[in-house]
Structure formats: C-alpha cells, structure tokens
Design a protein around this motif. Structure first.
Motif, PDB file in Angstrom:
ATOM      1  N   GLY A 138       0.791  -1.223   0.000  1.00 29.86           N
ATOM      2  CA  GLY A 138       0.000   0.000   0.000  1.00 29.86           C
ATOM      3  C   GLY A 138       0.823   1.271   0.000  1.00 29.86           C
ATOM      4  O   GLY A 138       0.404   2.289   0.542  1.00 29.86           O
ATOM      5  N   GLY A 139       2.009   1.211  -0.570  1.00 30.58           N
ATOM      6  CA  GLY A 139       2.855   2.394  -0.628  1.00 30.58           C
ATOM      7  C   GLY A 139       3.704   2.627   0.600  1.00 30.58           C
ATOM      8  O   GLY A 139       4.394   3.658   0.688  1.00 30.58           O
ATOM      9  N   ASP A 140       3.709   1.709   1.569  1.00 34.34           N
ATOM     10  CA  ASP A 140       4.507   1.891   2.776  1.00 34.34           C
ATOM     11  C   ASP A 140       6.000   1.941   2.433  1.00 34.34           C
ATOM     12  O   ASP A 140       6.510   1.074   1.710  1.00 34.34           O
ATOM     13  N   SER A 141       6.692   2.921   2.980  1.00 36.21           N
ATOM     14  CA  SER A 141       8.137   3.016   2.819  1.00 36.21           C
ATOM     15  C   SER A 141       8.856   2.832   4.148  1.00 36.21           C
ATOM     16  O   SER A 141      10.081   2.931   4.216  1.00 36.21           O
ATOM     17  N   GLY A 142       8.095   2.584   5.208  1.00 32.99           N
ATOM     18  CA  GLY A 142       8.669   2.360   6.525  1.00 32.99           C
ATOM     19  C   GLY A 142       7.758   1.471   7.342  1.00 32.99           C
ATOM     20  O   GLY A 142       6.615   1.193   6.953  1.00 32.99           O
ATOM     21  N   PHE A 143       8.279   1.022   8.483  1.00 29.75           N
ATOM     22  CA  PHE A 143       7.484   0.182   9.381  1.00 29.75           C
ATOM     23  C   PHE A 143       6.501   1.029  10.174  1.00 29.75           C
ATOM     24  O   PHE A 143       6.553   2.258  10.153  1.00 29.75           O
ATOM     25  N   PHE A 144       5.617   0.355  10.885  1.00 35.93           N
ATOM     26  CA  PHE A 144       4.587   1.040  11.672  1.00 35.93           C
ATOM     27  C   PHE A 144       5.183   1.860  12.813  1.00 35.93           C
ATOM     28  O   PHE A 144       4.491   2.695  13.397  1.00 35.93           O
ATOM     29  N   ARG A 145       6.450   1.632  13.129  1.00 38.54           N
ATOM     30  CA  ARG A 145       7.135   2.423  14.150  1.00 38.54           C
ATOM     31  C   ARG A 145       8.562   2.666  13.699  1.00 38.54           C
ATOM     32  O   ARG A 145       9.072   2.018  12.764  1.00 38.54           O
ATOM     33  N   GLU A 146       9.216   3.615  14.355  1.00 41.69           N
ATOM     34  CA  GLU A 146      10.623   3.851  14.076  1.00 41.69           C
ATOM     35  C   GLU A 146      11.439   2.640  14.519  1.00 41.69           C
ATOM     36  O   GLU A 146      11.140   2.016  15.534  1.00 41.69           O
ATOM     37  N   GLU A 156       8.717  -2.387  30.115  1.00 41.44           N
ATOM     38  CA  GLU A 156       8.690  -1.022  30.645  1.00 41.44           C
ATOM     39  C   GLU A 156       7.725  -0.139  29.864  1.00 41.44           C
ATOM     40  O   GLU A 156       7.076   0.736  30.440  1.00 41.44           O
ATOM     41  N   ARG A 157       7.614  -0.388  28.588  1.00 43.41           N
ATOM     42  CA  ARG A 157       6.743   0.427  27.747  1.00 43.41           C
ATOM     43  C   ARG A 157       5.281   0.311  28.165  1.00 43.41           C
ATOM     44  O   ARG A 157       4.532   1.290  28.114  1.00 43.41           O
ATOM     45  N   PHE A 158       4.866  -0.872  28.592  1.00 39.62           N
ATOM     46  CA  PHE A 158       3.473  -1.081  28.983  1.00 39.62           C
ATOM     47  C   PHE A 158       3.260  -0.936  30.488  1.00 39.62           C
ATOM     48  O   PHE A 158       2.142  -0.665  30.927  1.00 39.62           O
ATOM     49  N   ALA A 159       4.318  -1.099  31.269  1.00 38.19           N
ATOM     50  CA  ALA A 159       4.179  -1.057  32.733  1.00 38.19           C
ATOM     51  C   ALA A 159       4.249   0.358  33.291  1.00 38.19           C
ATOM     52  O   ALA A 159       3.860   0.583  34.438  1.00 38.19           O
ATOM     53  N   THR A 160       4.732   1.312  32.507  1.00 43.29           N
ATOM     54  CA  THR A 160       4.989   2.655  33.048  1.00 43.29           C
ATOM     55  C   THR A 160       4.298   3.743  32.223  1.00 43.29           C
ATOM     56  O   THR A 160       4.878   4.779  31.958  1.00 43.29           O
ATOM     57  N   THR A 161       3.074   3.518  31.818  1.00 37.78           N
ATOM     58  CA  THR A 161       2.356   4.524  31.033  1.00 37.78           C
ATOM     59  C   THR A 161       1.965   5.714  31.901  1.00 37.78           C
ATOM     60  O   THR A 161       1.692   5.574  33.096  1.00 37.78           O
ATOM     61  N   ALA A 162       1.901   6.872  31.277  1.00 36.20           N
ATOM     62  CA  ALA A 162       1.567   8.101  32.003  1.00 36.20           C
ATOM     63  C   ALA A 162       0.094   8.108  32.396  1.00 36.20           C
ATOM     64  O   ALA A 162      -0.783   7.727  31.609  1.00 36.20           O
ATOM     65  N   ALA A 201      -1.911  10.606  32.758  1.00 29.52           N
ATOM     66  CA  ALA A 201      -2.716  11.510  31.934  1.00 29.52           C
ATOM     67  C   ALA A 201      -3.160  10.838  30.643  1.00 29.52           C
ATOM     68  O   ALA A 201      -4.283  11.055  30.167  1.00 29.52           O
ATOM     69  N   ALA A 202      -2.282  10.016  30.060  1.00 27.66           N
ATOM     70  CA  ALA A 202      -2.637   9.321  28.822  1.00 27.66           C
ATOM     71  C   ALA A 202      -3.736   8.297  29.057  1.00 27.66           C
ATOM     72  O   ALA A 202      -4.646   8.129  28.234  1.00 27.66           O
ATOM     73  N   ARG A 203      -3.674   7.608  30.199  1.00 25.04           N
ATOM     74  CA  ARG A 203      -4.722   6.641  30.516  1.00 25.04           C
ATOM     75  C   ARG A 203      -6.053   7.350  30.755  1.00 25.04           C
ATOM     76  O   ARG A 203      -7.111   6.874  30.313  1.00 25.04           O
ATOM     77  N   GLU A 253       1.370   3.789  17.430  1.00 25.23           N
ATOM     78  CA  GLU A 253       2.250   3.017  18.294  1.00 25.23           C
ATOM     79  C   GLU A 253       2.457   3.689  19.644  1.00 25.23           C
ATOM     80  O   GLU A 253       2.468   3.018  20.686  1.00 25.23           O
ATOM     81  N   GLU A 254       2.590   4.999  19.658  1.00 23.37           N
ATOM     82  CA  GLU A 254       2.837   5.691  20.920  1.00 23.37           C
ATOM     83  C   GLU A 254       1.604   5.731  21.820  1.00 23.37           C
ATOM     84  O   GLU A 254       1.707   5.982  23.028  1.00 23.37           O
ATOM     85  N   GLU A 255       0.418   5.463  21.266  1.00 26.30           N
ATOM     86  CA  GLU A 255      -0.815   5.508  22.044  1.00 26.30           C
ATOM     87  C   GLU A 255      -1.259   4.132  22.541  1.00 26.30           C
ATOM     88  O   GLU A 255      -2.109   4.035  23.428  1.00 26.30           O
ATOM     89  N   LEU A 256      -0.693   3.080  21.970  1.00 23.81           N
ATOM     90  CA  LEU A 256      -1.158   1.737  22.313  1.00 23.81           C
ATOM     91  C   LEU A 256      -0.941   1.370  23.777  1.00 23.81           C
ATOM     92  O   LEU A 256      -1.860   0.829  24.416  1.00 23.81           O
ATOM     93  N   PRO A 257       0.222   1.618  24.383  1.00 25.22           N
ATOM     94  CA  PRO A 257       0.389   1.207  25.782  1.00 25.22           C
ATOM     95  C   PRO A 257      -0.631   1.825  26.728  1.00 25.22           C
ATOM     96  O   PRO A 257      -1.147   1.137  27.624  1.00 25.22           O
TER      97      PRO A 257
END
Length: 380
Positions: A41-49, A165-171, A173-175, A254-258
C-alpha cells in the motif's frame, strides 16, 4: 554475524512486532542485522521507528489488479520478495512467516503458529514454509509439539520477549484520556477475524452487558494480508442482532497503544489459534486483568496469570469476575511473568541457536554441518 530477518509486512501484526524487537536486540548484542519486508500500500517504513543500528530493506509491493484473489496476491508477494532478496551476504537468513520463507529459499524458520488454509496457494505456501527450511524455532512448546507430531520436525523453543517497561509505566494523563473517551471498557487487540475468535467475543460481550451495561467492547488493530470482509460483515450483522455497539478503533498509533491497554478494565484474548500471545503478555505488563481462550498453548504461557474460558458463556463469566473482583495476587504474578520475558534473553538464545548451526560455512543462510530437520507425514 550478518543476519537477515525476513517478514511479509510493515504493519503491526504479532510476527512483525517480534521481528523488529528481535532485530533490535540482536543489533544491541553487536550483530549486523537487516530486516527485509514488503511495503504494501505504498509503505516506505514500518509502523514504528526502528533503531538505526538495524538496517531495513522495504521492497515496494504495489496494489494488484482489480479482482486479484488472495491466492494470486500470495504468489505475487513471494515472487516480489524473492526477486529483491539476495541471501549471499548473510551468515543467517531467518524467515518469520510462510511468505518470507518461500521467498528466502533455504533458511531458518520461526513457526509462530500452525494454521489450516482452504486457499490452495496459501496452503501450499504454508506447507513449503514448514518442510523446506533447514532449521526451525517455535515461540512455545505447544506449537513445537504440534510440529513434531504433524511433520516429524524438531524445533528449538525460544519464547517471545515483551517491551515490559513500555506497557508497565504509562503516564496517568494518557490513561485518563482514553477513559474519558471510552468510559469503562474491555479491550481486544488484533482486529476482527476468525483466528482471533471475534464472533465468540461478541457473543460473550452481549452476555456480559446484561449485568454490566456501562462497559464497552473496544477492538484495536486489524491490519492483515487476508480478506476478512465476509467475516467482518457477519460480525457487524450479529452485533446489530444482539443490540450491542462495539467501538472499532482500527490501527492505533504506536505511541498511544500502551496507554490504551493500561486504561482497559480487562483484556480479552479469545483466539482459537495462537503461538504465544504477545498482545496478551503486554496486557499483563500493564497490570490489566487478562481473559484468554482455554487452549493448551495459552495454558502453557499464562497459567496462574490469566483467567481461562472455553465457551462464550465462560468468557463472559470470567470477564465479569475480572470487572467486579480485584485480584492483586494474580496481577502481581502477571507482571512478574511479563517482566521475565525479555528481548535481550531471546536474542542471546537466538545467537546460541544460530551458532549451533555452524553458521560460518558458507554465507547465504545455508550452513554446513548444522542439523537439518527432515519432514514427516501428517497434518496439524
């Protein structure tokens, strides 16, 4: 060691998440790693950096002609990746799915899960990707046992890691933002498709709603190569018949998933086929109550940390228990389990496995002297 990891997509499917995390951990261990995949579908990169220590090669894969079948798209995917990929610079060529294994030729293969397909081209792709690789890995003992029984193939078991750590330490405010938007909710990640048990989850949710009318069902994810429009239509029709209105988010940034995971009141994982359950392990890292299908593989991975349901009513009952009764002991077991599954450990075990194949002779992903798995007869 020069290592090529091959996948079939840039989208956030479990196998792609695995491939990128493993590549980064191998690179952190001092290896020269390149990830090859198709840019659909025209992707030139992955879903995350991706960590710049990892090289990426994304092969353009244009949309096919109108009316292209799933089988035709599978064959075109294999041919496109095969034509672009040159194995000769690499000591190890490691494919993560049937498309990339067919494209790579002789390779190491991780069998994440076994499936049965009715599309002839896909069934043949699946079979070749099991019997032709010279060495095999699985992410759980259950899948390795099925591979041994069905094909006579012996596989090394190396479980997934998890970005703990990415899922255990979410902010906080985001939750809170997710809770303000969605209210109380049961979350499922993986989209609406047969393998994910989406229709069973819908029925279980309708049963749950009778006592918990304020709880929403939220579905995230769902990017896939296959065409599940008919299944999705059945799911939507059944939702209307049941009088329920789930929230379908599609692919979440990706940054919103955790924080989406961490804000959930419960995480539902009713898959009918799985190899490990990476999204479910991420929910445990976030401290979210987990309800999974009662499958041997999920018992193997999550026993003591999750609630199990075999039927729609079971799933509804276990969801209700999770929503109404705090279980700090189970939550602690889940967090501890998730924390033990590190990508660093997975990478070191992969390196030991690669070296056991006598990788240095010669390059091109075809070691001499390594144990070659010999396929047997049978089916899963």
């Amino acid at each position: 060691m020069k290592i090529a990891l091959l996948s079939y997509s840039t989208k956030p499917r479990g196998g792609v998440v695995h491939t990128l995390a493993l590549a980064e951990a191998l690179a952190a261990a001092g290896q020269d790693v390149t990830v090859w995949t198709l840019g659909r579908g025209g992707d030139s990169g992955f879903f995350r950096e991706v960590d710049p220590a990892v090289s990426t090669r994304i092969v353009p894969f244009l949309d096919g002609p109108e009316g292209e079948t799933v089988g035709e798209r599978i064959l075109r995917s294999i041919a496109t990746l095969r034509d672009a990929f040159d194995p000769t610079p690499y000591d190890i060529v490691h494919a993560q799915d049937c498309i990339s294994a067919n494209a790579a030729g002789r390779c190491v293969r991780t069998v994440h899960h076994l499936d049965q397909f009715t599309t002839p081209e896909l069934a043949a792709c699946h079979e070749r990707a099991l019997v032709e690789p010279y060495a095999h890995l699985c992410v759980s003992q259950s899948v390795a046992a099925d591979l041994a029984v069905g094909w006579g193939i012996k596989a090394e078991v190396i479980p997934n890691g998890v970005a703990y750590e990415r899922f255990a330490t979410t902010a906080a405010a985001a939750r809170v933002r997710w809770r303000n938007r969605l209210g109380r909710y049961v979350l499922s990640v993986g989209g609406i498709e047969p393998r994910k048990g989406s229709l069973d989850l819908l029925e279980a949710y309708a049963l749950l709603r009778s006592d918990h009318p304020d709880v929403r069902l939220v579905i995230a994810g769902g990017e896939t190569l296959f065409d599940y429009r008919d299944y999705r239509a059945r799911w939507e029709t059944r939702a209307a018949e049941l009088g329920v209105d789930p929230i379908v988010l599609g692919q979440v940034a990706e940054e919103e998933l955790p924080s989406l995971v961490a804000a959930a009141d419960a995480f539902a994982f009713p898959s009918v086929k799985e190899g490990f359950g990476l999204a479910a392990m991420e929910a445990l890292a976030a401290g979210v109550p987990l309800i999974v299908r009662d499958l041997p593989v999920l018992r193997e991975v999550f026993e003591g940390a999750a609630r199990f349901g075999a039927t729609q009513q079971d799933l509804a009952d276990e969801l209700a228990q999770a929503l109404t009764r705090q279980d700090p002991a189970r939550q602690a077991v889940g967090r501890e389990l998730a924390a033990r599954h590190t990508w660093d450990t997975a990478a070191q075990r992969h390196l030991a496995f690669y070296r056991s194949l006598n990788w240095a002779l010669p390059r091109g992903g075809q070691p001499q002297g390594g144990a070659v798995s010999r396929p047997g007869a049978g089916s899963p």
